[in-house]
Design a protein around this motif. Structure first.
Motif, short mmCIF file in Angstrom:
data_model
loop_
_atom_site.label_atom_id
_atom_site.label_comp_id
_atom_site.label_asym_id
_atom_site.label_seq_id
_atom_site.Cartn_x
_atom_site.Cartn_y
_atom_site.Cartn_z
N TYR A 479 -18.26 -0.42 -27.37
CA TYR A 479 -19.37 -0.34 -27.94
C TYR A 479 -20.45 -1.25 -27.72
N GLU A 480 -19.99 -2.14 -26.91
CA GLU A 480 -21.09 -3.41 -26.48
C GLU A 480 -20.89 -3.85 -25.21
N SER A 481 -21.82 -4.48 -24.53
CA SER A 481 -21.48 -4.85 -23.08
C SER A 481 -22.47 -6.22 -23.20
N GLY A 482 -21.97 -7.03 -22.37
CA GLY A 482 -22.60 -8.33 -21.89
C GLY A 482 -22.54 -8.61 -20.40
N LYS A 483 -22.96 -9.65 -20.15
CA LYS A 483 -22.80 -10.08 -18.57
C LYS A 483 -21.51 -10.11 -18.03
N HIS A 484 -20.56 -10.79 -18.69
CA HIS A 484 -19.21 -10.90 -18.20
C HIS A 484 -18.24 -10.05 -18.83
N PHE A 485 -18.58 -9.56 -19.97
CA PHE A 485 -17.37 -8.68 -20.74
C PHE A 485 -18.03 -7.60 -21.53
N MET A 486 -17.05 -6.73 -21.83
CA MET A 486 -17.39 -5.54 -22.69
C MET A 486 -16.63 -5.97 -24.05
N LYS A 487 -16.85 -4.99 -25.12
CA LYS A 487 -16.30 -5.06 -26.28
C LYS A 487 -15.66 -3.58 -26.61
N GLY A 488 -14.62 -3.52 -26.89
CA GLY A 488 -13.85 -2.26 -27.41
C GLY A 488 -13.04 -2.20 -28.79
N GLN A 489 -13.34 -1.04 -29.34
CA GLN A 489 -12.90 -0.75 -30.63
C GLN A 489 -11.87 0.22 -30.55
N PRO A 490 -10.52 -0.13 -30.85
CA PRO A 490 -9.50 0.82 -30.93
C PRO A 490 -9.75 2.29 -31.82
N VAL A 491 -9.60 3.04 -31.13
CA VAL A 491 -9.86 4.35 -31.70
C VAL A 491 -8.77 4.62 -32.97
N SER A 492 -9.53 5.68 -33.83
CA SER A 492 -8.70 5.54 -35.02
C SER A 492 -7.29 6.04 -34.88
N ASP A 493 -6.95 7.05 -33.93
CA ASP A 493 -5.76 7.35 -33.62
C ASP A 493 -5.11 6.75 -32.09
N ALA A 494 -5.46 5.37 -32.33
CA ALA A 494 -5.19 4.82 -30.98
C ALA A 494 -3.70 4.69 -30.66
N LYS A 495 -3.10 5.00 -29.47
CA LYS A 495 -1.89 5.06 -29.01
C LYS A 495 -1.84 3.31 -28.39
N VAL A 496 -0.55 2.65 -28.78
CA VAL A 496 -0.45 1.49 -28.09
C VAL A 496 0.68 1.77 -27.10
N TYR A 497 0.56 1.57 -25.81
CA TYR A 497 1.52 1.83 -24.72
C TYR A 497 2.45 0.73 -24.60
N THR A 498 3.73 0.64 -25.02
CA THR A 498 4.50 -0.38 -24.63
C THR A 498 4.92 -0.39 -23.21
N PRO A 499 5.02 -1.34 -22.67
CA PRO A 499 5.46 -1.44 -21.32
C PRO A 499 6.84 -1.29 -21.29
N SER A 500 7.40 -0.68 -20.16
CA SER A 500 8.75 -0.51 -20.05
C SER A 500 9.46 -1.73 -19.45
N ILE A 501 9.37 -2.80 -20.02
CA ILE A 501 9.85 -4.28 -19.49
C ILE A 501 10.44 -4.98 -20.46
N SER A 502 11.02 -6.29 -20.29
CA SER A 502 11.67 -6.87 -21.28
C SER A 502 10.61 -7.66 -22.10
N LYS A 503 11.29 -8.19 -23.26
CA LYS A 503 10.62 -9.18 -24.17
C LYS A 503 10.26 -10.45 -23.44
N PRO A 504 8.70 -10.70 -23.37
CA PRO A 504 8.19 -11.84 -22.77
C PRO A 504 9.09 -13.19 -23.14
N LEU A 505 8.91 -14.06 -22.35
CA LEU A 505 9.59 -15.49 -22.54
C LEU A 505 8.45 -16.02 -23.70
N ALA A 506 8.79 -16.94 -24.35
CA ALA A 506 8.07 -17.85 -25.24
C ALA A 506 6.95 -18.62 -24.48
N ARG A 507 5.99 -18.95 -24.99
CA ARG A 507 4.93 -19.84 -24.32
C ARG A 507 5.69 -21.28 -24.09
N GLY A 508 5.87 -21.72 -22.97
CA GLY A 508 6.34 -22.93 -22.48
C GLY A 508 7.64 -22.91 -22.09
#
Length: 520
Positions: A479-508
């Protein structure tokens, strides 16, 4: 006292015992009548003292270490490996420089400002009486500089021995390990890839596929540090990628001084590596290819186009041109002409529609005339690169370009400013407003309301902050564009695609201590 005098010759050790001395059985009998005296002590205080050695203790493995890295993704990967090894040994990696006992400074030698920051950090550490270990390309390339005297140095191919160097430095010794890794006389890519690591971003793994390069660019200081090309075997790189995915990584960056030259020293090639890697990338994860110089990608254009079409590989390539003047390129010893660069870009833009081509330009290289610079301006105006790294030329000590006749500083500054103005005169993302895209969310944003994500072409898209999005693919409307990035709004029926990988390590968290959906 024993009856044998000190000047009497003893034939046997038993001669030192006289008849008057108590026998062993007597001593054993007496032991039964010994009653130990119990002393009370503050148990809580004792445990605290035992678990928390004094801050000035010289026992290795208990100190706090602050790590600062400058420069490229290869250098950042080295810094992550060093942090992982130190943490695995018991050192505490801290983000608070003033709280640290030792500073590990991982340097970059590409430009003067980076080395200036490095030098200033050394001075500050000395003023604060910190122990210091130096790493990276600056001390590797010029270890005898005056401001490095008496300081410990860990070489770019010796990062697997960082614990040894830190240990000795904490004890007050100065250690320098600057050698090359070799196997039967053949130079290797560097330290092992399966070492412990602390990723700055637990979702992103940086893998250096080779070190050094085949060029001898007249302005480059990195060559003095990283040397000639040395590639890691394909199976080791594939194993590292597999391990990363098992630890929850959803994005892999392949990096080196020149990824396009990969494998030429071991009878392989970049496409051969990439085809093996895409076989192990799980659904929902992505691979980003790092910088490649034009000469070494020309012969692989057909294969590279096919690979960049793969749904789990970003349609993105970083190809530095540096100048659009063949005269300047010749003085740089870049080993290609502008026509070669255009051929690569035109071919990939035709075969991979929408591909993002990033490039680098040096303004004010020695001998660059106004006409030379105008050729570069025309190239930028023609291709309108969405990602352009503009660098003012800095003569690096010890390079051939430093001895050439220099362009006046004011002229270099003006050309850099002019090219920056042209770059900011166009907006590469305006035509994408209204598009629906799938993006992979991997990072925190400078704006606390958003996360950073990337679409199929590795274009940056900011999405509303939602913890369920991190590390996953999300459908958004731009919905918006700038010089270095765009902005996106999740669609109302947006699907969240979970990667088929393990749970990430904690930061650090340290990696390597134990043995979803693709883009549309």
């Amino acid at each position: 006292m024993p009856s044998a005098s000190c000047d009497t010759f003893l034939n046997d050790i038993e001669d030192i015992v006289s008849q008057e001395d108590s026998k062993p059985q007597d001593r054993h009998f007496s032991r039964k009548h010994v009653v130990p005296k119990v002393r009370r002590r503050n148990t809580q205080k004792y445990l605290q003292e035992e678990n928390s050695p004094p801050s000035d203790s010289t026992i290795p493995g208990i100190q706090k270490i602050w790590i600062r890295t400058w420069g490229c993704s290869h250098n950042n990967s080295d810094g992550e490996y060093m942090a992982g090894q130190l943490a695995a040994y018991g050192y505490k990696i801290t983000e608070n420089a003033s709280d640290a006992d030792l500073w590990l400074l991982n340097s970059c030698t590409v430009k003067n400002p980076a080395e200036d920051h490095f030098r200033n950090s050394i001075k500050k550490a000395q003023e604060e009486n910190k122990k210091i270990v130096l790493a990276g390309c600056v001390p590797q390339a010029q270890p005898r500089q005056d401001y490095l005297k008496g300081l410990s140095i860990i070489g770019v191919q010796q990062i697997d021995r960082v614990v040894e160097v830190v240990e000795e430095t904490i004890k007050g010794h100065s250690v320098r390990l600057l050698g090359q890794k070799k196997d039967n006389g053949k130079r290797l890519g560097g330290a092992r890839l399966d070492l412990p690591k602390i990723r700055k971003n637990p979702l992103i793994e940086i893998i250096s596929i080779n070190t050094g390069c085949l060029n001898a660019c007249t302005y480059c200081k990195t060559k003095h540090a990283r040397g000639n090309l040395a590639s890691y075997p394909i199976d080791e790189l594939v194993d590292r990628a597999k391990q990363s995915f098992q630890e929850g990584v959803c994005e892999i960056w392949l990096t080196s001084e020149d990824t396009g030259a990969y494998g030429r020293d071991i009878g392989s090639s970049l496409p051969a590596l990439l085809w093996k890697l895409v076989e192990v990338i799980p659904e929902g994860a992505m691979l980003r290819l790092g910088m490649t110089n034009p000469p070494y990608i020309l012969e692989h254009l057909e294969e590279m186009a096919k690979i960049l079409h793969h749904p789990r590989v970003y349609a993105f390539l970083h190809i530095p041109v540096q100048s659009a003047s063949d005269t300047v390129l010749m003085e740089m010893k870049r080993e290609y002409c502008v026509a070669d660069f255009k051929r690569v870009v035109d071919f990939l833009k035709d075969k991979v529609p929408g591909i993002t081509i990033a490039t680098d330009i040096i303004c004010g290289f020695p001998g660059e005339t106004d006409q030379d610079f105008q050729e570069t301006v025309k190239l930028v105006e023609e291709y309108k690169f969405p990602s352009l790294f503009i660098n003012q030329f800095y003569p690096r000590p010890g390079t051939p370009a430093a001895k050439m006749e220099q362009v006046p500083a004011q002229v270099k500054k003006q050309r850099t400013k002019e090219l920056s103005r042209i770059f900011h005169s166009y907006n590469p993302y305006d035509h994408k407003i209204g598009q629906r895209q799938q993006v992979l969310v991997t990072e925190e944003s400078f704006d606390s309301k958003f996360y950073v994500a990337h679409n199929r072409f590795y274009e940056q898209v900011l999405v509303p902050k939602n913890p369920t999005f991190m590390g996953k693919m999300v459908e958004v409307d731009i919905y918006e564009s700038g010089k270095h990035f765009m902005k996106g709004q999740p669609v109302s029926d947006a699907k969240v695609y979970t990667p088929s990988i393990s749970k990430p390590l904690a930061r650090g968290e340290v990696s390597g201590l134990t043995e979803g959906s693709s883009f549309g």
